[in-house]
Design a protein around this motif. Sequence first.
Motif, PDB file in Angstrom:
ATOM      1  N   PHE A  70       0.695  -1.317  -0.010  1.00 60.39           N
ATOM      2  CA  PHE A  70       0.073  -0.109  -0.093  1.00 60.39           C
ATOM      3  C   PHE A  70       0.960   1.176  -0.047  1.00 60.39           C
ATOM      4  CE2 PHE A  70      -2.760   3.324   2.049  1.00 60.39           C
ATOM      5  CZ  PHE A  70      -3.934   3.099   1.551  1.00 60.39           C
ATOM      6  N   VAL A  72       1.547   5.250  -0.096  1.00 58.97           N
ATOM      7  CA  VAL A  72       0.736   6.628   0.025  1.00 58.97           C
ATOM      8  C   VAL A  72       1.541   7.544  -0.704  1.00 58.97           C
ATOM      9  CG1 VAL A  72       0.570   8.486   1.842  1.00 58.97           C
ATOM     10  CG2 VAL A  72      -0.083   6.138   2.575  1.00 58.97           C
ATOM     11  N   ASN A 134      -2.311   5.186  -2.769  1.00 60.07           N
ATOM     12  CA  ASN A 134      -3.357   6.024  -2.202  1.00 60.07           C
ATOM     13  C   ASN A 134      -2.868   7.386  -2.393  1.00 60.07           C
ATOM     14  OD1 ASN A 134      -4.523   6.418   1.148  1.00 60.07           O
ATOM     15  ND2 ASN A 134      -5.400   6.980  -0.614  1.00 60.07           N
ATOM     16  N   VAL A 170      -6.387   4.558  -5.631  1.00 66.33           N
ATOM     17  CA  VAL A 170      -7.525   5.079  -4.586  1.00 66.33           C
ATOM     18  C   VAL A 170      -7.284   6.422  -3.968  1.00 66.33           C
ATOM     19  CG1 VAL A 170      -6.467   3.717  -2.483  1.00 66.33           C
ATOM     20  CG2 VAL A 170      -8.976   4.440  -2.466  1.00 66.33           C
ATOM     21  N   CYS A 171      -8.178   7.201  -4.100  1.00 61.55           N
ATOM     22  CA  CYS A 171      -8.079   8.719  -3.581  1.00 61.55           C
ATOM     23  C   CYS A 171      -8.572   8.955  -2.602  1.00 61.55           C
ATOM     24  CB  CYS A 171      -8.568   9.449  -4.972  1.00 61.55           C
ATOM     25  SG  CYS A 171      -8.092   9.151  -6.241  1.00 61.55           S
ATOM     26  N   THR A 172      -7.956  10.071  -1.923  1.00 57.15           N
ATOM     27  CA  THR A 172      -8.570  10.555  -0.509  1.00 57.15           C
ATOM     28  C   THR A 172      -8.364  12.074  -0.822  1.00 57.15           C
ATOM     29  OG1 THR A 172      -7.508   8.769   0.571  1.00 57.15           O
ATOM     30  CG2 THR A 172      -8.341  10.651   2.238  1.00 57.15           C
ATOM     31  N   TYR A 191     -12.737   6.647  -4.117  1.00 57.12           N
ATOM     32  CA  TYR A 191     -12.364   7.684  -3.194  1.00 57.12           C
ATOM     33  C   TYR A 191     -12.844   7.877  -1.884  1.00 57.12           C
ATOM     34  CZ  TYR A 191     -16.256  10.608  -4.804  1.00 57.12           C
ATOM     35  OH  TYR A 191     -17.280  11.140  -4.813  1.00 57.12           O
ATOM     36  N   LEU A 211      -7.188   5.062   6.449  1.00 57.00           N
ATOM     37  CA  LEU A 211      -7.016   4.227   5.634  1.00 57.00           C
ATOM     38  C   LEU A 211      -5.678   3.438   5.397  1.00 57.00           C
ATOM     39  CD1 LEU A 211      -8.638   2.736   3.130  1.00 57.00           C
ATOM     40  CD2 LEU A 211      -7.689   4.621   1.364  1.00 57.00           C
TER      41      LEU A 211
END
Length: 459
Positions: A70, A72, A134, A170-172, A191, A211
């Motif tokens: 994962f 970031v 992410n 995947v977006c935040t 998202y 997340l």
Amino acid sequence: MKIRMDYNNMMQNGMAGKIEKLAPKIKKANAAMVEKRDKMAWRELPYNQEAVVKDISDYVAAVKDDIDAFVVLGIGGSALGPLAVQMALNHPFWNELPREKRGGYPKLYVLDNVDPERLVYFLDTVDATRCLFNVISKSGSTSETMSQFMIIQQVLEQKMGKDGARGRIVCTTDAKSGNLVTIAKDEGYKYFVIPSAVGGRFSEFTPVGLLPAAFCGIDIKGLLVGAAHMDENCKEPDIYKNPAHMYALLHYIGMTEGKNISVMMPYADSLKFISDWYAQLWAESLGKAHDRDGKVVNVGQTPVKALGATDQHSQVQLYAEGPFDKIIVLIGVDEYRETITIPKTYGEMPSLGFLGGVTHNELITTEQAATEYALTKAGRQNMTITLPKVTAHTIGQLLYFFEVATAYAGELLNIDAFDQPGVEEGKNATYAMFGRPGYEAKKAELDAAPAKDKKYIIG
Ligand code: PA5
């Protein structure tokens, strides 16, 4: 399990009297914290994330087995919290552990900089098609994050096609404003939402922090419960019973007396990155040119990150004998998660024999107590925050504690702790240098700046 703050070593030189004299200011700051609570949306995060936690947990369960790592892509408030929480709560060599020892969870990487070497070397190290990226950006326009995203998107699309890449991003971000939410909707990326009223450095208890933590098997509900627990303590109007308000007040008094440096020195490797997170929170929130009345104040404290016992051999000499310009915050742990005993190898050598049979736990806590003693003897203001144990609950308490302390310090200083005009200036100058539309005036301002004089450049 409650964290505790011991500020005995701040109370010399008439501190109690100074606190008493500030009673009207404290009362005003208390009232402001109550009155403005509904404007500080981050304060409600411990209570209103139930649906978010469920969404995150479902998503992690659905995706985690399909990825190795994962990753970031974020910076500042969109990176420091995830890193601090991971390093605090998981194995320090998480990525080196075999997957089963990670409980089946993926590796974690936080790529916050745009150093070209780092990204290239990272892509050398992993199979990008087995990573979930992410992209975390509240504004959706931060050059560092968005440029990383564009590079990674291209890499993934070249290797997997558009459809394949879609499952790896995947977006935040904000639900409505900014490019990232538009891109996420247009491209069909999953998202998560950062509530619009929550600023970057106060966003750890939103999907920004939750997340990545959930993807590393961290008890995210425990983090929120810990934060809620601290929130209760921080509602206390009596300053002597409110740890975060007292922390801020003591630092405020320090600032008025020339203590312009806030040192954070955890005696635990696991808490090292909490200092990085705190450094941003304290620096970006409190370092301000103007107060709320527009008066030039140039306030703030420079955060310095240290680590016990390592920096006893590096910085403590300065803390003990250098200028009286620091408040030193030691962070200790009652019960470390592991114990290791030093063998009685050299019993006949007095300078080593005393270590035989002692645990590293005893050694580090004794060194912490000894440093506290030495600093106090040298007349250096210091205080100690202790975590009974490093758990999701105590880390939730600790992060929330510092957030409230920062907001309260902002009230005492009469500044806006939630903006960052100094950062914006640099961001805008970057946009102007690249000729971004809308920044023509800034470009003209930069072009008009005096050129550097070559006589002051050596080499
Ligand atoms: O605290 C802040 O607001 C900043 O440090 C931001 O978190 C940082 O600049 C990143 O911004 P963004 O999340 O919009 O990309």
